[in-house]
Design a protein around this motif. Structure first.
Motif, PDB file in Angstrom:
ATOM      1  N   LEU A 257       0.833  -1.203   0.000  1.00  0.00           N
ATOM      2  CA  LEU A 257       0.000   0.000   0.000  1.00  0.00           C
ATOM      3  C   LEU A 257       0.864   1.248   0.000  1.00  0.00           C
ATOM      4  O   LEU A 257       0.565   2.232  -0.691  1.00  0.00           O
TER       5      LEU A 257
ATOM      6  N   LEU B 137       0.911   4.424  -2.622  1.00  0.00           N
ATOM      7  CA  LEU B 137       0.775   5.830  -2.266  1.00  0.00           C
ATOM      8  C   LEU B 137       1.960   6.640  -2.762  1.00  0.00           C
ATOM      9  O   LEU B 137       1.816   7.805  -3.167  1.00  0.00           O
TER      10      LEU B 137
ATOM     11  N   PHE C 106       1.351   7.539  -6.289  1.00  0.00           N
ATOM     12  CA  PHE C 106       0.432   8.673  -6.420  1.00  0.00           C
ATOM     13  C   PHE C 106       1.152   9.986  -6.154  1.00  0.00           C
ATOM     14  O   PHE C 106       0.917  11.001  -6.823  1.00  0.00           O
ATOM     15  N   ALA C 107       2.059   9.976  -5.150  1.00  0.00           N
ATOM     16  CA  ALA C 107       2.792  11.205  -4.851  1.00  0.00           C
ATOM     17  C   ALA C 107       3.659  11.618  -6.032  1.00  0.00           C
ATOM     18  O   ALA C 107       3.708  12.800  -6.405  1.00  0.00           O
TER      19      ALA C 107
ATOM     20  N   PHE D  69      -2.917  11.219   3.881  1.00  0.00           N
ATOM     21  CA  PHE D  69      -1.977  11.446   2.783  1.00  0.00           C
ATOM     22  C   PHE D  69      -2.707  11.656   1.463  1.00  0.00           C
ATOM     23  O   PHE D  69      -2.416  12.576   0.691  1.00  0.00           O
ATOM     24  N   LEU D  70      -3.717  10.814   1.216  1.00  0.00           N
ATOM     25  CA  LEU D  70      -4.457  10.938  -0.038  1.00  0.00           C
ATOM     26  C   LEU D  70      -5.272  12.209  -0.079  1.00  0.00           C
ATOM     27  O   LEU D  70      -5.438  12.814  -1.146  1.00  0.00           O
TER      28      LEU D  70
ATOM     29  N   MET E 108      -3.004  14.897  -1.297  1.00  0.00           N
ATOM     30  CA  MET E 108      -2.822  14.783  -2.758  1.00  0.00           C
ATOM     31  C   MET E 108      -3.994  15.369  -3.509  1.00  0.00           C
ATOM     32  O   MET E 108      -3.858  16.000  -4.553  1.00  0.00           O
TER      33      MET E 108
ATOM     34  N   ILE F 254      -8.197   9.123  -7.212  1.00  0.00           N
ATOM     35  CA  ILE F 254      -7.799   9.179  -5.800  1.00  0.00           C
ATOM     36  C   ILE F 254      -9.006   8.932  -4.901  1.00  0.00           C
ATOM     37  O   ILE F 254      -8.910   8.249  -3.869  1.00  0.00           O
TER      38      ILE F 254
END
Lengths: 111, 330, 103
Positions: A15, A19, A22-23, C19-20, C23, C50
């Motif tokens: 996971l 993430l 995505f960053a 965190f998401l 974003m 997302i």
């Protein structure tokens, strides 16, 4: 008991990788200069990021119906997201007036 | 119903007007404008201009306009403050002894599963306890589509040329309406010219969307879902098919006749299924269908067929809106 | 499951959610700022993806299995939105060009 902890750790690692992707995607969308580059970063990041994140979440939840639905989401998105980016790229190529300045277009391409 | 060649059908399809020339007792004389009338008209117009539209010279009018703006702002502020004060007197959200937590909702929660057989209490409520409200909602969707059809539909063939003796109210070059042939030619610039990638992927994804929509419709009484959301998904699948393949291929299986028949059958079935109690004396709103075991798909009496009816109406409505706004027809 | 494990799951899920969410705010900035239309469509697509991951994490956090259905529906609707938006904008561009040529 140990099995539960192994599942937890493996799931967390996968996971976190998702993430991280995505960053990187959001960072790429901000730093590139041209629209087509940004679209490329978004398309790659979206597809890979959601694939890996959802695989991590499937490991978390185990072997039941919810995992099957998440797998269906992954399959649907792996088919649909590249087509979206193809259409956005097509929109950009047909509506941009100054595309020749920074991009090479072959001769037998139709918009 | 076949179309016969008698006077009713000729009038129904707009070919002949049976009342032309037969209504007035005698012919009307031509309109002549008398001399004094023109002067009266000009005087009226000058008066109007002076008293209503002339803002620069008329001081009373200027003052009135300024006061009107200020009064409007004061009125709005007063109204808003009254409403806000009222809202502050309402009880806390989620309090135990609110008037909304009365015996009705307690009854629904306690004996919902027993009386309706649906594990999902919300579906049991909207399709069993309050089935007439849902019937009204489906009818509203149908009426909305019919209204849009009246306003936005385009004629199939060319506009009819002016017959002699009938007045034409607009000049030919001012007429902005289009026929369907023109709209289709216009639509070519919108389509990305048969994109091969999109067609292949849509050919794979549209069946998946349909199957998922049917799954959501059929599982209305077991998990959140039901007719409305499932119908929206099926409508989205139809819109995707239309976008990928164009209008001609979609018209192979979804024409106006299909739409009419689906809505007619769905709404009539709903009406007959839930209004039989008017004929049996309206003593109990029960149906004769046994409830079955909760948790199985075939359970809870009439909820499953009614979900299917509502789903069909919603799907047709969504597709009809998109097609009507895009092309002006089905 | 032992309470330590439950706590660990809770911490991981909530951390991922925060965190998401950060974003997501960055994607909004790109949607507002982007000079061309394609930027905005790309940003909206990213926001949709997302949000899909957020919904899936929530469905595991609250232990409700049916929230994964919403994920699939969201994927379908965002895909459809991109298709229709690109079609509309290409059509608007061609119409303007035709009007410009006619004049």
């Amino acid at each position: 008991m140990i099995l539960e902890w192994i599942r937890f750790i493996v799931g967390t690692i996968i996971l976190c990788c998702g993430l991280l992707i995505f960053a990187l995607e959001v960072f790429g969308v901000f730093r590139f200069d041209f629209v087509l580059n940004r679209m490329h970063a978004a398309a790659m990041g979206d597809t890979l990021g959601i694939g890996i994140s959802l695989i991590g979440l499937i490991i978390f939840s185990g072997f039941n119906f919810t995992s099957l639905k998440m797998f269906l989401v992954v399959i649907f998105l792996w088919f649909a997201s590249p087509v979206s980016s193809h259409l956005i790229g097509r929109l950009e190529v047909t509506t941009d007036e100054e595309l020749e300045n920074y991009c090479e277009i072959e001769d037998n391409c139709q918009p | 119903m076949k179309r016969k060649n008698n006077a009713f059908f000729r009038w129904f399809f707009g070919e002949e007007d049976t009342l032309i020339g037969k209504v007035e007792m005698k012919a009307q004389p031509e309109y002549e404008q008398k001399e004094g009338e023109i002067r009266e008209l000009m005087e009226e117009r000058a008066q109007l201009r002076e008293q209503i539209y002339d803002v620069r010279d008329n001081t009373k009018l200027k003052l009135f306009h300024k006061m009107y703006n200020i009064a409007a702002v004061i009125f709005c502020i007063t109204l808003i403050s009254i409403l806000l004060v009222n809202v502050s007197w309402l009880p806390h959200y989620g309090d135990g002894d609110n008037p909304v937590n009365n015996e009705v909702s307690a009854r629904y929660i306690e004996s919902g599963l027993q009386e309706t057989g649906a594990v999902n209490i919300v579906t049991g409520m909207i399709l069993d306890y309050r089935a007439f409200d849902t019937f009204g909602e489906s009818n509203v969707l149908f009426i909305a589509t019919v209204t849009v059809l009246i306003l936005m539909r385009l004629d199939k063939e060319k506009k009819a040329p002016a017959k002699p003796g009938v007045e034409v109210y607009s000049k030919a070059e001012d007429d902005m309406t289009m026929t369907i042939a023109e709209a289709q030619a216009n639509d070519r610039i919108y389509e990305p010219k048969n994109d091969a990638i999109l067609q292949k992927v849509a050919g794979f994804l549209v069946p998946i969307i349909f199957i998922f929509g049917i799954y959501v419709v059929l599982n209305g009484h077991l998990s959140p879902g039901g007719g409305f959301s499932g119908g929206a998904i099926i409508g989205a699948g139809l819109i995707l098919y239309l976008n990928a393949f164009g209008f001609e291929k979609t018209e192979r299986f979804f024409t106006e006749k299909t739409y009419k028949w689906i809505c007619f059958v769905a709404l009539t079935f709903y009406c007959l299924a839930k209004s039989y109690s008017f004929f049996t004396g309206a003593n109990h709103l029960e149906s004769g269908i046994p409830l079955g075991t909760p948790g199985a798909i075939v359970s809870s009496g009439l909820i499953l067929p009614l979900n299917i009816c509502v789903g069909m109406v919603v799907a047709c409505t969504m597709y009809a809106f998109y097609a009507l706004f895009r092309k002006g027809g089905f | 499951m032992s309470p330590v494990l439950e706590n660990a799951y809770h911490v991981v899920f909530v951390g991922a959610l925060i965190f998401l969410a950060v974003m997501l705010i960055f994607c909004f900035i790109r949607a507002v700022r982007g000079p061309r239309v394609a930027d905005r469509i790309v940003a909206v697509n990213m926001i949709g993806t997302i949000v899909m991951v957020i919904i899936t994490i929530l469905s595991l956090l609250l232990k409700e299995g049916y929230l994964a259905d919403i994920c699939i529906i969201y994927a379908m609707i965002s895909f459809l939105a991109v298709i229709v938006l690109t079609k509309v904008y290409m059509g608007v561009y061609f119409e303007k060009k035709q009007k410009g040529e006619k004049k």
